[in-house]
Design an enzyme around this catalytic site. Sequence first.
Site, PDB file in Angstrom:
ATOM      1  N   THR A   1      52.656  41.260  40.845  1.00 59.55           N
ATOM      2  CA  THR A   1      52.027  41.204  39.524  1.00 59.55           C
ATOM      3  C   THR A   1      53.139  41.009  38.485  1.00 59.55           C
ATOM      4  O   THR A   1      54.298  41.328  38.735  1.00 59.55           O
ATOM      5  CB  THR A   1      51.249  42.483  39.182  1.00 59.55           C
TER       6      THR A   1
ATOM      7  N   TRP B   1      40.552  43.199  34.206  1.00 59.50           N
ATOM      8  CA  TRP B   1      41.962  43.454  33.921  1.00 59.50           C
ATOM      9  C   TRP B   1      42.223  43.974  32.518  1.00 59.50           C
ATOM     10  O   TRP B   1      43.309  44.446  32.221  1.00 59.50           O
ATOM     11  CB  TRP B   1      42.787  42.184  34.140  1.00 59.50           C
TER      12      TRP B   1
ATOM     13  N   LYS C   1      37.809  48.613  43.430  1.00 60.59           N
ATOM     14  CA  LYS C   1      38.614  47.389  43.531  1.00 60.59           C
ATOM     15  C   LYS C   1      39.046  47.016  42.123  1.00 60.59           C
ATOM     16  O   LYS C   1      38.259  46.481  41.343  1.00 60.59           O
ATOM     17  CB  LYS C   1      37.740  46.290  44.129  1.00 60.59           C
TER      18      LYS C   1
ATOM     19  N   SER D   1      41.294  44.936  39.193  1.00 57.69           N
ATOM     20  CA  SER D   1      41.688  43.536  39.067  1.00 57.69           C
ATOM     21  C   SER D   1      43.062  43.328  39.699  1.00 57.69           C
ATOM     22  O   SER D   1      43.957  44.166  39.587  1.00 57.69           O
ATOM     23  CB  SER D   1      41.742  43.153  37.590  1.00 57.69           C
TER      24      SER D   1
ATOM     25  N   THR E   1      31.286  36.097  38.234  1.00 62.44           N
ATOM     26  CA  THR E   1      31.447  37.095  39.302  1.00 62.44           C
ATOM     27  C   THR E   1      30.244  38.025  39.344  1.00 62.44           C
ATOM     28  O   THR E   1      29.750  38.365  40.417  1.00 62.44           O
ATOM     29  CB  THR E   1      32.740  37.914  39.088  1.00 62.44           C
TER      30      THR E   1
ATOM     31  N   LEU F   1      19.953  44.940  49.331  1.00 63.44           N
ATOM     32  CA  LEU F   1      19.137  45.800  48.470  1.00 63.44           C
ATOM     33  C   LEU F   1      19.912  46.992  47.892  1.00 63.44           C
ATOM     34  O   LEU F   1      19.530  48.136  48.056  1.00 63.44           O
ATOM     35  CB  LEU F   1      17.940  46.300  49.284  1.00 63.44           C
TER      36      LEU F   1
ATOM     37  N   GLU G   1      28.269  44.794  33.904  1.00 58.82           N
ATOM     38  CA  GLU G   1      28.738  44.715  32.506  1.00 58.82           C
ATOM     39  C   GLU G   1      29.561  43.444  32.410  1.00 58.82           C
ATOM     40  O   GLU G   1      30.632  43.361  32.996  1.00 58.82           O
ATOM     41  CB  GLU G   1      29.638  45.914  32.166  1.00 58.82           C
TER      42      GLU G   1
ATOM     43  N   GLY H   1      30.269  39.413  30.128  1.00 59.23           N
ATOM     44  CA  GLY H   1      30.904  38.885  28.918  1.00 59.23           C
ATOM     45  C   GLY H   1      30.027  38.891  27.679  1.00 59.23           C
ATOM     46  O   GLY H   1      28.892  39.360  27.697  1.00 59.23           O
TER      47      GLY H   1
ATOM     48  N   CYS I   1      35.492  42.513  25.711  1.00 59.02           N
ATOM     49  CA  CYS I   1      34.115  42.012  25.919  1.00 59.02           C
ATOM     50  C   CYS I   1      33.287  42.108  24.642  1.00 59.02           C
ATOM     51  O   CYS I   1      32.430  41.273  24.384  1.00 59.02           O
ATOM     52  CB  CYS I   1      33.449  42.799  27.036  1.00 59.02           C
TER      53      CYS I   1
ATOM     54  N   GLU J   1      32.448  32.164  25.926  1.00 57.26           N
ATOM     55  CA  GLU J   1      33.370  33.292  25.780  1.00 57.26           C
ATOM     56  C   GLU J   1      34.791  32.791  25.997  1.00 57.26           C
ATOM     57  O   GLU J   1      35.165  32.410  27.105  1.00 57.26           O
ATOM     58  CB  GLU J   1      33.050  34.390  26.802  1.00 57.26           C
TER      59      GLU J   1
ATOM     60  N   LYS K   1      20.580  39.748  28.363  1.00 53.88           N
ATOM     61  CA  LYS K   1      20.753  38.345  28.769  1.00 53.88           C
ATOM     62  C   LYS K   1      21.944  38.221  29.755  1.00 53.88           C
ATOM     63  O   LYS K   1      22.087  39.065  30.630  1.00 53.88           O
ATOM     64  CB  LYS K   1      20.925  37.456  27.525  1.00 53.88           C
TER      65      LYS K   1
HETATM   66  P1  NAD Z   1      36.461  38.836  36.885  1.00 53.80           P
HETATM   67  O1  NAD Z   1      34.998  38.690  37.053  1.00 53.80           O
HETATM   68  O2  NAD Z   1      37.331  37.698  37.218  1.00 53.80           O
HETATM   69  O3  NAD Z   1      36.990  40.069  37.771  1.00 53.80           O
HETATM   70  C1  NAD Z   1      36.441  41.351  37.696  1.00 53.80           C
HETATM   71  C2  NAD Z   1      36.640  42.042  39.046  1.00 53.80           C
HETATM   72  O4  NAD Z   1      35.849  41.397  40.039  1.00 53.80           O
HETATM   73  C3  NAD Z   1      38.081  41.973  39.538  1.00 53.80           C
HETATM   74  O5  NAD Z   1      38.395  43.174  40.195  1.00 53.80           O
HETATM   75  C4  NAD Z   1      38.030  40.814  40.510  1.00 53.80           C
HETATM   76  O6  NAD Z   1      39.042  40.837  41.488  1.00 53.80           O
HETATM   77  C5  NAD Z   1      36.671  41.003  41.126  1.00 53.80           C
HETATM   78  N1  NAD Z   1      36.114  39.790  41.734  1.00 53.80           N
HETATM   79  C6  NAD Z   1      36.396  38.499  41.446  1.00 53.80           C
HETATM   80  N2  NAD Z   1      35.669  37.672  42.236  1.00 53.80           N
HETATM   81  C7  NAD Z   1      34.899  38.456  43.015  1.00 53.80           C
HETATM   82  C8  NAD Z   1      33.921  38.204  44.017  1.00 53.80           C
HETATM   83  N3  NAD Z   1      33.591  36.964  44.381  1.00 53.80           N
HETATM   84  N4  NAD Z   1      33.294  39.246  44.581  1.00 53.80           N
HETATM   85  C9  NAD Z   1      33.592  40.505  44.208  1.00 53.80           C
HETATM   86  N5  NAD Z   1      34.529  40.813  43.287  1.00 53.80           N
HETATM   87  C10 NAD Z   1      35.174  39.806  42.699  1.00 53.80           C
HETATM   88  O7  NAD Z   1      36.687  39.317  35.391  1.00 53.80           O
HETATM   89  P2  NAD Z   1      38.080  39.505  34.616  1.00 53.80           P
HETATM   90  O8  NAD Z   1      38.638  38.165  34.309  1.00 53.80           O
HETATM   91  O9  NAD Z   1      38.929  40.502  35.335  1.00 53.80           O
HETATM   92  O10 NAD Z   1      37.610  40.216  33.264  1.00 53.80           O
HETATM   93  C11 NAD Z   1      37.256  39.526  32.108  1.00 53.80           C
HETATM   94  C12 NAD Z   1      35.755  39.508  31.958  1.00 53.80           C
HETATM   95  O11 NAD Z   1      35.268  40.835  31.977  1.00 53.80           O
HETATM   96  C13 NAD Z   1      35.305  38.928  30.629  1.00 53.80           C
HETATM   97  O12 NAD Z   1      34.210  38.064  30.832  1.00 53.80           O
HETATM   98  C14 NAD Z   1      34.869  40.146  29.831  1.00 53.80           C
HETATM   99  O13 NAD Z   1      33.904  39.893  28.859  1.00 53.80           O
HETATM  100  C15 NAD Z   1      34.352  41.025  30.922  1.00 53.80           C
HETATM  101  N6  NAD Z   1      34.333  42.440  30.494  1.00 53.80           N
HETATM  102  C16 NAD Z   1      33.124  43.016  30.240  1.00 53.80           C
HETATM  103  C17 NAD Z   1      33.072  44.330  29.799  1.00 53.80           C
HETATM  104  C18 NAD Z   1      31.735  44.975  29.507  1.00 53.80           C
HETATM  105  O14 NAD Z   1      31.693  46.197  29.479  1.00 53.80           O
HETATM  106  N7  NAD Z   1      30.656  44.237  29.316  1.00 53.80           N
HETATM  107  C19 NAD Z   1      34.258  45.058  29.629  1.00 53.80           C
HETATM  108  C20 NAD Z   1      35.470  44.434  29.888  1.00 53.80           C
HETATM  109  C21 NAD Z   1      35.495  43.112  30.333  1.00 53.80           C
END
Ligand code: NAD
Length: 486
Positions: A21, A156, A180, A182, A237, A249, A255, A257, A289, A390, A460
């Site tokens: 990293t 992340w 798991k 990031s 994701t 099921l 949560e 974007g 987010c 986003e 949504k």
């Molecule tokens: P991401 O979806 O790329 O990753 C999130 C997690 O899912 C990571 O641990 C990643 O390794 C894992 N992941 C990725 N692909 C996967 C798969 N196929 N199956 C299972 N797990 C998988 O998101 P990111 O880039 O780390 O975070 C940014 C996003 O998170 C933005 O869209 C942001 O808006 C959103 N976010 C939302 C909130 C909220 O509370 N609504 C809070 C913070 C961030």
Amino acid sequence: MEKLFIGGAFVDAADGATFETFDPATNEPIARIAAGKAEDVSRALASARRAFDEGPWPRATIKQRAGLLRKLAGLLLENADALARLESRDAGKPFRETAERDVPRAADNCAFFASAIEQREGPAFFDRCSFLGKEREIASLVRQEPVGVCALLTPWNSPLMQATWKIAPAIATGNTCVLKPSELTPLSTLKLAELCSQAGVPDGVVNVVTGFGPDAGAPLVADPRVNAIAFTGSEATGIAINVAAAKTLKKVTLEMGGKSANVVCDDADLETAIEGSVLAMFRHSGQVCLAGTRLYVQAGIFDRFVERYLARVNALRVGDPQAKDSDLGPLISPQHRERVEAFVARAEEEGTTALLRGSRPENGVLARGNYLSPTVFAPERDDQAIAREEVFGPVLSLFRFKSLAEVILRANDSRYGLSSYIWTRDIATGLRFAEGIRAGMCWINGYFLRDLRQPFGGMKYSGLGREGGRWSLDFFTEPKLVCIAY
Ligand code: NAD
């Protein structure tokens, strides 16, 4: 070398694989991390399953679980400075924020759910009915039992806060889990696992598998040994996880974007609206987010507001996240910065006016990191990509509006519905907006004023279900009816 945390021990990935990293402020390597894959996920799930099916944790008393969570909160605070530095370095988030908000909030999450389970009340119903020809009394009790093994997946941008936000209610209610984090920012979560162990969390209750989404996240969410998934991350994701969860099921909360509207009315307290709107957009360089990325300013104050707003944004200091006076740290990775820049370039190609044009710092130490200063666009149309998608960076779309009814329609014309903001002195206007907006959260004259009892989440494509307060407790428990006839 940072290892996986399985069954109370730090272990290598089964195939010995690792990845690096990087510090987003310099792009220098920070750590070498175990790259978990399906076999490691399977080991972690076996450990979580055993801890749930045979271990003491689901049968521990409320007092024992609450006591342990309070101990964990204490340990987080004892290690606050080191954790805040680690988080700042790993995520590029200003140290001021990680020290003043993220780490104290992580401790609060643990203490909050300790109290929440102590105070949680369960329903009981009493009635009378006829059964087998006899009149009987009926007492119905509802046991709030843990769901089982929970898969927790975090993004992340605020890793420690997110991890505690999920682990604390999951274990408070007697579940076991595999988290798991990031692949970009796993360090504070691994430290949290160590602190869980120090606090006395039994082996197997909290497991952490580091690695990439497709390698470690995908097998985790698809595994039938998992009973519930709590995910925070991107829309794509989240949707893939929902599909995987449907096949077996599982209970799911997502949560995702946002493209949240921030509305400033003619009668707003200008100073508060400017400061609040700057914070709502540029905190953590827009990598939040909840960011209010579509700013609607009413015609009567538009020119005055915009002049002062731009001056304020211009004065934001882009700099080393560890330095006390930095407002904006770097973006998380070179690839992410390129993605944000591509949005900016596309908007320019479409002829969109940039009131402020962000750029990379060209000289000095900042040139080594993924820094990008703020951009403010004034798009002609609401449906341009810059105003729709986003961006997750320091890029704002600014619009003028005339009436409340108009701005509600325009704000709702979005695939997302996470948060919303309105600045007005007229509470009726604020409440009408709150009623009309299709978003999970609405702040009137404030930004992210978060009481841990509140529900958190979106409508949504911003998500499914809610976390926070009793919504988290409900998610992580199964109500079991026990009905007694006598
Ligand atoms: P991401 O979806 O790329 O990753 C999130 C997690 O899912 C990571 O641990 C990643 O390794 C894992 N992941 C990725 N692909 C996967 C798969 N196929 N199956 C299972 N797990 C998988 O998101 P990111 O880039 O780390 O975070 C940014 C996003 O998170 C933005 O869209 C942001 O808006 C959103 N976010 C939302 C909130 C909220 O509370 N609504 C809070 C913070 C961030």
